[in-house]
Scaffold this motif. Structure first.
Motif, PDB file in Angstrom:
ATOM      1  N   SER A  64       0.784  -1.149  -0.089  1.00  0.00           N
ATOM      2  CA  SER A  64       0.004   0.101   0.102  1.00  0.00           C
ATOM      3  C   SER A  64       0.944   1.065   0.175  1.00  0.00           C
ATOM      4  O   SER A  64       0.489   1.979  -0.631  1.00  0.00           O
ATOM      5  N   ASP A 181      -5.594  -1.015  -5.013  1.00  0.00           N
ATOM      6  CA  ASP A 181      -5.132  -1.511  -3.613  1.00  0.00           C
ATOM      7  C   ASP A 181      -6.125  -2.600  -2.936  1.00  0.00           C
ATOM      8  O   ASP A 181      -7.185  -2.312  -2.313  1.00  0.00           O
ATOM      9  N   GLU A 182      -5.930  -3.825  -3.318  1.00  0.00           N
ATOM     10  CA  GLU A 182      -6.624  -4.984  -2.682  1.00  0.00           C
ATOM     11  C   GLU A 182      -8.085  -4.621  -3.226  1.00  0.00           C
ATOM     12  O   GLU A 182      -9.143  -4.605  -2.368  1.00  0.00           O
TER      13      GLU A 182
END
Ligand SMILES: Nc1ncnc2c1ncn2[C@@H]1O[C@H](COP(=O)(O)OP(=O)(O)O)[C@@H](O)[C@H]1O
Ligand SMILES: [Mg+2]
Lengths: 340, 265
Positions: A64, A181-182
Motif C-alpha cells: 500500500s 489496492d486490494e
C-alpha cells in the motif's frame, strides 16, 4: 519512456516509541523518541503503458505504501518516481487528472449523497463532457450493474455494491493509470468475477495501465500479465506470469491409485525417466518431478505397464503455490533452478 | 473554478441531509446568545456605560459578534481533522484540486446550508426576546463598510480554521486543537468581550492582530466608532491579514504534505 518509473524508491515512517502507561506518555512528551520503520526499501520498478502488474507480498510488506508513493499521496524519503513524465508528489494536481486509485478499505464517495450525485460531483471536478459521462454510466451499468443502486445514499450500499461504485467513480475521468489496492478484498465470488471481467476488459480493450495489489490468486491469473513479489519492503522478484510458473512452479505431481499394490520400491519401474521422487501413500503411488526436466507421458506409460491402475490424478504447482511459499518465506530465489 | 463551485454545492446538499442538526444548532446557539446577553446585562447593573460603551451599543456589538462567529462553519474543522485522523484524507489527495481551495469551498457550502438558516432564526428570536433596542447602523456608509468587513472576516476566519486544522497532520489531539483555536479566536476577536473592555494597551495590541477583523472591525464600523480613513485602514489591515493567513495556510500545507502519512493502511 515507461509510464511508471521508480528508482531506488524509499519510504520510512516515524513511529513514536512510547513506554506504556502514564509515566511513559509523560516521558515521551519530555523527550520524544522515534523509531524509523522502513516500508519501502530501494525499490526499482518500471511499468510500461498498458501493462497489468500484480503486486503481492505478505501483510505489511509495503504494497500500500508503494501505491501511495506512486499516486503522489506520500512523498518519498529517498529515490525518485516519475509517472507519465511527472513527479507525482510535487505535481499532484496535474498527476491526479491522469490517474485513478481505489483502496479496498476506503471509499472516495460522499457518504451522505446518492451514488449518482457523487459521480456527478466527480464529473464536475474533472470537467468531463456530458456525452462521455453518460456513456461511462452506461458501461458501468452494463458490466458492474451500478444502475440498480444509483439513487441510494452511499452509506446504505453493501460492500459489494460500494466496491463496484468506487470503481465506477475512479473511472469517471477516463484515467490512463488505474491503481488498485486490494480491490477484491471481502467480496463474494460473483462480485469478484464481475470485477475481474471489468478489469480485464479495461486492460485488454482500453489499454489501461493497471498496477494492483492483492492476496487473491485469481486476481493475478485473471487480470495480470506480470507479477512483482515484495517482502519486508524489498523487491524479491519481478517477471511475467509465465516466467514465474517456469521458474518457481515447475513441480508436477502424478498420483496413481493401484489395485492390490505390492508397495515395492518404484525406483526400478521409473528408472530412465529422469530425476523423479516416488513414494507410496496407502494404495496410491505418488510421483513428483520437475515438469520441464521429465516427460509426464514417459512416467505414466511405465507405471501403467507395471501396475493395475484404477484411477489417476495430475497436479501442477501454480501461482498459488509460489505465492504461498512467498508468504511462508519459503521461496528460495537462488535455488529454484535458475533462469528457465 | 467550476470544480470548486461543484464541491461547495455538493457540500451544501450533503449538509442538508442532516436536518436534525438544524434544530440542535439553533437551540445551542440561542442558549449561548441569551447567556451572553444576561451576563452583560448584569454587568451593566446600575451603570450607564462601560469603557465608553452604552448598554445599547454593547448589545449591538455582541450581536454582530454572534453573527460573525456563526457565519463560519467550524464543522469543516471537525470534518478535516477527522479525515486526517482516519486517513480518509487520502481520497481528497487523489482529486485534481488544490487542498486549501477545496476545504474552503466545503466550508462555504456548509455555512450556506446550516449556518445561515440557523443564524436567521436565532437572530429573529434573540432580537424578539432580549435584544430589542439594538442600534441601527450609524449611516449608509457604515452599513456598507460593516458588511464588507464582515464578509472579509468570514474568509479570514475560515482561513484561520483551515490553518489550525492542518496541525492535525502533526498530532492526533484534534479536539484540543479545535478547542484552543475556538477559545482563542472568540476571545481575541471580540465575540465574547468587546475589545474596548480590555485594558487600553491590550486592546490596542489586539486590534493589530488578525482576529480583530472578524468581529471588532465590522462592529465598530457599524456603530460609527471607526469612520472615514480609520475605517478604510482597518479594512485594509483586515484584508492584509486575510491574504497573510491564506498564504500561511499554503506554506503550512506544503510542510504537512511533505510529511503526511496516511493512517490506517
Ligand atoms: N501511517 C503509518 N505510520 C507508521 N507506519 C506505517 C504507516 N502505514 C504503514 N506503516 C508500516 O509500514 C509497513 C508497510 O505497510 P503497508 O504498505 O501498509 O503494507 P501492505 O500494504 O503490504 O500490507 C508496515 O510495517 C506498516 O506497519
Ligand atoms: Mg495494504
Amino acid at each position: 519512456m515507461a509510464a511508471i518509473e521508480a528508482r531506488a524508491l524509499c519510504k520510512a515512517y516515524r513511529r513514536p516509541l512510547r513506554a506504556p502507561g502514564l509515566s511513559g506518555s509523560v516521558r515521551h512528551l519530555l523527550r520524544p523518541r522515534h523509531q524509523d520503520i522502513v516500508a519501502v526499501d530501494h525499490l526499482d520498478l518500471s511499468i510500461e503503458a498498458g501493462e497489468a502488474v500484480c503486486y503481492v507480498g505478505p501483510n505489511g510488506a509495503g504494497k500500500s505504501t508503494t501505491i501511495k508513493l506512486l499516486t503522489g499521496i506520500l512523498r518519498p524519503t529517498a529515490g525518485t518516481v516519475r509517472v507519465l513524465g511527472r513527479d507525482p508528489h510535487r505535481q499532484r494536481v496535474a498527476n491526479a487528472r491522469d490517474i485513478a486509485a481505489t483502496f479496498g478499505n476506503r471509499s472516495q464517495l460522499n457518504w451522505d449523497l446518492p451514488l449518482g450525485e457523487s459521480l456527478a460531483l466527480l464529473r464536475d471536478i474533472y470537467a468531463v463532457p456530458q456525452g462521455r459521462y453518460r456513456q461511462h454510466l452506461r458501461t458501468c451499468a452494463d458490466i458492474l450493474g451500478i444502475d440498480a443502486f444509483l439513487s441510494a445514499p452511499v452509506r446504505q450500499l453493501s460492500l459489494g455494491q460500494r466496491v463496484r461504485a468506487d470503481l465506477a467513480a475512479a473511472l469517471v475521468h477516463d484515467p490512463k493509470i488505474l491503481y488498485l489496492d486490494e480491490p477484491t478484498v471481502g467480496l463474494d465470488i460473483a462480485v469478484k468475477e464481475r470485477l475481474r471481467a471489468f478489469l480485464r476488459q479495461l486492460h485488454r480493450e482500453r489499454g489501461l495501465t493497471i498496477p494492483l495489489t492483492t492476496h487473491d490468486l485469481a486476481d493475478i491469473e485473471d487480470v495480470c500479465d506480470r507479477l512483482v513479489i515484495i517482502d519486508q519492503a524489498r523487491l524479491l522478484y519481478d517477471g511475467t506470469l509465465r516466467q514465474v510458473r517456469d521458474r518457481f512452479a515447475r513441480e508436477r505431481v502424478l498420483r496413481f491409485v493401484v489395485r492390490q499394490p505390492d508397495r515395492a520400491d518404484p525406483a526400478g519401474i521409473l528408472a530412465g525417466c529422469g530425476p523423479v521422487r516416488a513414494a507410496w501413500e496407502g494404495d496410491t503411488l505418488v510421483v513428483a518431478f520437475d515438469r520441464l526436466a521429465v516427460e509426464s507421458p514417459a512416467v505414466t506409460a511405465r507405471v501403467l505397464r507395471a501396475m493395475d491402475v484404477v484411477d489417476f490424478h495430475l497436479a501442477d504447482a501454480g501461482i498459488a503455490d509460489v505465492v504461498r511459499r512467498v508468504y511462508e518465506r519459503r521461496l528460495d530465489l537462488a535455488e529454484e533452478g535458475g533462469q528457465p | 473554478m467550476r470544480a470548486y463551485a461543484a464541491i461547495a454545492s455538493r457540500q451544501f446538499q450533503s449538509a442538508l441531509q442532516y436536518r436534525g442538526n438544524y434544530a440542535l444548532g439553533m437551540l445551542s446557539s440561542l442558549a449561548l446568545v441569551l447567556a451572553m446577553f444576561f451576563f452583560w446585562h448584569a454587568g451593566f447593573d446600575g451603570r450607564s456605560a462601560i469603557a465608553g460603551y452604552s448598554w445599547a451599543q454593547t448589545k449591538t456589538y455582541l450581536l454582530i459578534g454572534y453573527l460573525s462567529a456563526n457565519l463560519v462553519a467550524t464543522s469543516s474543522e471537525a470534518r478535516m481533522s477527522e479525515s486526517i485522523r482516519t486517513g480518509n484524507v487520502l481520497c481528497d489527495l487523489l482529486l485534481p484540486v488544490d487542498f486549501q481551495g477545496a476545504r474552503l469551498s466545503e466550508a462555504l457550502g456548509s455555512v450556506a446550508a446550516q449556518g445561515v438558516p440557523a443564524l436567521l432564526v436565532t437572530l429573529a428570536v434573540a432580537v424578539a426576546v432580549a435584544f430589542s433596542g439594538v442600534l441601527p447602523p450609524s449611516g449608509i456608509g457604515a452599513a456598507l463598510g460593516a458588511a464588507v468587513a464582515l464578509g472579509l472576516g468570514v474568509v479570514l476566519k475560515s482561513a484561520i480554521v483551515y490553518a489550525s486544522a492542518l496541525v492535525c497532520f502533526w498530532t492526533t489531539n484534534y479536539v484540543g486543537i479545535a478547542w484552543s483555536r475556538a477559545a482563542l479566536t472568540n476571545l481575541l476577536c471580540g465575540a465574547l468581550v468587546p475589545l474596548a473592555f480590555f485594558p487600553a494597551g491590550v486592546a490596542a495590541v489586539l486590534r493589530w492582530l488578525p482576529f480583530a477583523g472578524i468581529t471588532d472591525t465590522p462592529a465598530r464600523i457599524y456603530l460609527g466608532q471607526l469612520v472615514g480613513v480609520h475605517a478604510f485602514l482597518a479594512v485594509c489591515l483586515e484584508a492584509a491579514w486575510t491574504v497573510a493567513v491564506l498564504f500561511g495556510g499554503r506554506v503550512l500545507w506544503r510542510a504537512a504534505s511533505a510529511q503526511v502519512t496516511i493512517h490506517g493502511g
